[in-house]
Design a protein around this motif. Structure first.
Motif, short mmCIF file in Angstrom:
data_model
loop_
_atom_site.label_atom_id
_atom_site.label_comp_id
_atom_site.label_asym_id
_atom_site.label_seq_id
_atom_site.Cartn_x
_atom_site.Cartn_y
_atom_site.Cartn_z
N ASP A 272 -65.20 69.48 58.71
CA ASP A 272 -66.01 68.29 58.95
C ASP A 272 -66.22 68.06 60.45
N VAL A 273 -65.19 68.34 61.24
CA VAL A 273 -65.35 68.24 62.71
C VAL A 273 -66.38 69.25 63.19
N ALA A 274 -66.27 70.49 62.71
CA ALA A 274 -67.15 71.56 63.15
C ALA A 274 -68.62 71.26 62.85
N ARG A 275 -68.89 70.60 61.73
CA ARG A 275 -70.30 70.31 61.38
C ARG A 275 -70.75 68.93 61.84
N GLY A 276 -69.87 68.24 62.59
CA GLY A 276 -70.26 66.96 63.18
C GLY A 276 -70.21 65.77 62.25
N ALA A 277 -69.58 65.94 61.09
CA ALA A 277 -69.50 64.83 60.14
C ALA A 277 -68.51 63.76 60.58
N ILE A 278 -67.51 64.17 61.35
CA ILE A 278 -66.52 63.23 61.91
C ILE A 278 -66.30 63.61 63.37
N PRO A 279 -65.84 62.67 64.20
CA PRO A 279 -65.64 62.98 65.62
C PRO A 279 -64.50 63.97 65.82
N PRO A 280 -64.53 64.71 66.93
CA PRO A 280 -63.48 65.70 67.20
C PRO A 280 -62.08 65.09 67.26
N LEU A 281 -61.98 63.86 67.75
CA LEU A 281 -60.71 63.18 67.85
C LEU A 281 -60.83 61.77 67.28
N PRO A 282 -59.76 61.21 66.76
CA PRO A 282 -59.78 59.79 66.37
C PRO A 282 -60.09 58.94 67.60
N VAL A 283 -60.60 57.74 67.38
CA VAL A 283 -60.82 56.81 68.48
C VAL A 283 -59.60 55.91 68.58
N TRP A 284 -58.74 56.20 69.55
CA TRP A 284 -57.55 55.39 69.76
C TRP A 284 -57.98 54.03 70.31
N ALA A 285 -57.57 52.97 69.68
CA ALA A 285 -57.98 51.63 70.13
C ALA A 285 -56.98 50.60 69.66
N GLY A 286 -56.66 49.64 70.54
CA GLY A 286 -55.73 48.59 70.21
C GLY A 286 -56.41 47.36 69.65
N GLU A 287 -55.60 46.40 69.24
CA GLU A 287 -56.14 45.20 68.59
C GLU A 287 -56.97 44.33 69.52
N ALA A 288 -56.83 44.50 70.82
CA ALA A 288 -57.60 43.69 71.77
C ALA A 288 -58.99 44.25 72.01
N VAL A 289 -59.41 45.20 71.18
CA VAL A 289 -60.72 45.82 71.36
C VAL A 289 -61.85 44.79 71.26
N ASP A 290 -61.61 43.67 70.59
CA ASP A 290 -62.62 42.59 70.51
C ASP A 290 -63.06 42.10 71.88
N LEU A 291 -62.17 42.20 72.86
CA LEU A 291 -62.43 41.65 74.18
C LEU A 291 -63.22 42.59 75.07
N ILE A 292 -63.60 43.73 74.55
CA ILE A 292 -64.30 44.75 75.35
C ILE A 292 -65.77 44.78 74.95
N SER A 293 -66.63 44.46 75.89
CA SER A 293 -68.07 44.39 75.59
C SER A 293 -68.93 45.08 76.62
N ASP A 294 -68.32 45.68 77.65
CA ASP A 294 -69.11 46.35 78.67
C ASP A 294 -68.35 47.57 79.18
N VAL A 295 -68.99 48.30 80.10
CA VAL A 295 -68.41 49.54 80.62
C VAL A 295 -68.47 49.50 82.15
N PRO A 296 -67.60 48.73 82.77
CA PRO A 296 -67.63 48.58 84.23
C PRO A 296 -66.92 49.73 84.94
N SER A 297 -66.97 49.71 86.25
CA SER A 297 -66.10 50.57 87.04
C SER A 297 -64.67 50.08 86.88
N ALA A 298 -63.72 51.00 86.81
CA ALA A 298 -62.32 50.60 86.68
C ALA A 298 -61.85 49.83 87.91
N LEU A 299 -62.39 50.16 89.07
CA LEU A 299 -62.04 49.41 90.28
C LEU A 299 -62.42 47.95 90.12
N ASP A 300 -63.67 47.70 89.73
CA ASP A 300 -64.13 46.32 89.55
C ASP A 300 -63.35 45.63 88.43
N LEU A 301 -62.98 46.38 87.41
CA LEU A 301 -62.24 45.80 86.30
C LEU A 301 -60.87 45.31 86.74
#
Length: 319
Positions: A272-301
């Motif tokens: 399934d990974v090889a044919r693109g049906a699922i991503p190559p890796l799981p998406v590791w994410a914590g419970e505070a993911v609700d608070l993430i809505s943009d993609v800033p520079s880490a310095l600015d963050l």
């Protein structure tokens, strides 16, 4: 209000914020940006890959600022740690497994020893091993964590009381300055932040991962061993991982032993990974993911998180 803590004084950084050494995604550019922002950038040394380290370590080391590196203790050997120490990190963080074979090398190199713990017995052991800094990880954290872990809010102060005067960083469910302020209020000397830094301009992640994190919600995350089993990962069974939802979670939830015995199912995952049906890796994410809505520079963050933490504490104190 200056957020000066035992952590900032020990490491010589401006803000009580550290980048979680997320394997693969916390590369040199991300760690360097966190350092330039006034936090502690920790490379995600993971399994100790020499080529990856040779490529990424000089980037953050070139800042001339304090930085560090983290490893998965169960997956490395002494050579990996010694190789990393040649780049001059200020700190080495060891997580998930017995760190005792590596503590002397870290100390002999003059680096600070950071040990991540998921339970009070591990915290006691970290003190016995001479940890300079202890990371108390709650179960809200993204990625792998202790099977019998506890939530960040009650766990952190229990660790703080147990290991004093060793400084503690809080980890798990922290994605903005309010979380940093809460960590300080719990008695921690700072916060170790992971998922929030995956959604930054410098993170070594595929754009699809960034999008999934920005669009994800806390209720979409789940702790499980299913995806490690399905992808043939050697992670020890006592460390399940919190990820965003995934078709194989829905298919095999509660049937881990059956999945482990089914070689055809594990091959299906790879297919399934090889044919693109699922991503190559799981998406590791914590419970505070609700608070993430943009993609800033880490310095600015880092700067923004520190400012919000100061504001939150000032408001809480009524000043």
């Amino acid at each position: 209000m200056a957020l000066s803590t035992a952590f900032t004084e020990m490491l010589g950084v401006r803000h009580p914020i550290a980048l979680a050494p997320m394997g693969g995604s916390a590369g040199g550019a991300l760690a360097a940006a966190v350092c330039r922002g006034g936090g502690l950038g920790l490379l995600g040394g993971g399994y100790g890959d020499a080529a990856w380290l040779a490529r990424e370590a000089p980037i953050v080391a070139g800042t001339g600022l304090p930085w560090g590196i983290g490893f998965l203790t169960w997956a490395i050997d002494a050579t990996a740690v010694e190789r990393a120490l040649e780049y001059g990190p200020r700190a080495v963080m060891l997580s998930f497994g017995d760190p005792s074979p590596y503590t002397k090398s870290v100390r002999d190199a003059g680096a600070l020893l950071m040990l991540q713990v998921t339970g009070l017995e591990e915290a006691r052991r970290a003190v016995d091993l001479g940890a300079d800094l202890i990371v108390a990880q709650g179960t809200e954290a993204g990625g792998h964590g202790g099977q019998d872990g506890r939530s960040t809010l009650p766990f952190v102060p229990a660790v703080v009381d147990l290991v004093a005067p060793v400084p503690v960083l809080a980890a798990g469910g922290i994605a903005d300055g309010r979380g940093v302020a809460a960590a300080l209020a719990l008695g921690a000397a700072g916060a170790l932040v992971g998922t929030r830094f995956q959604a930054t301009a410098e993170a070594l992640v595929d754009p699809s991962v960034t999008q999934a994190i920005v669009e994800g919600r806390g209720q979409d995350t789940e702790r499980s061993r299913v995806l490690d089993i399905a992808r043939g990962s050697a992670w020890p069974r006592e460390y399940p991982a919190r990820t965003l939802g995934h078709p194989y979670l829905d298919r095999w939830r509660g049937r881990e032993d059956e999945l482990a015995a089914d070689s055809r199912a594990r091959q299906d995952y790879q297919d399934d990974v090889a044919r693109g049906a699922i991503p190559p890796l799981p998406v590791w994410a914590g419970e505070a993911v609700d608070l993430i809505s943009d993609v800033p520079s880490a310095l600015d963050l880092v700067v923004a998180m520190a400012a919000q933490a100061e504001e939150s504490l000032t408001r809480a104190l009524g000043r």
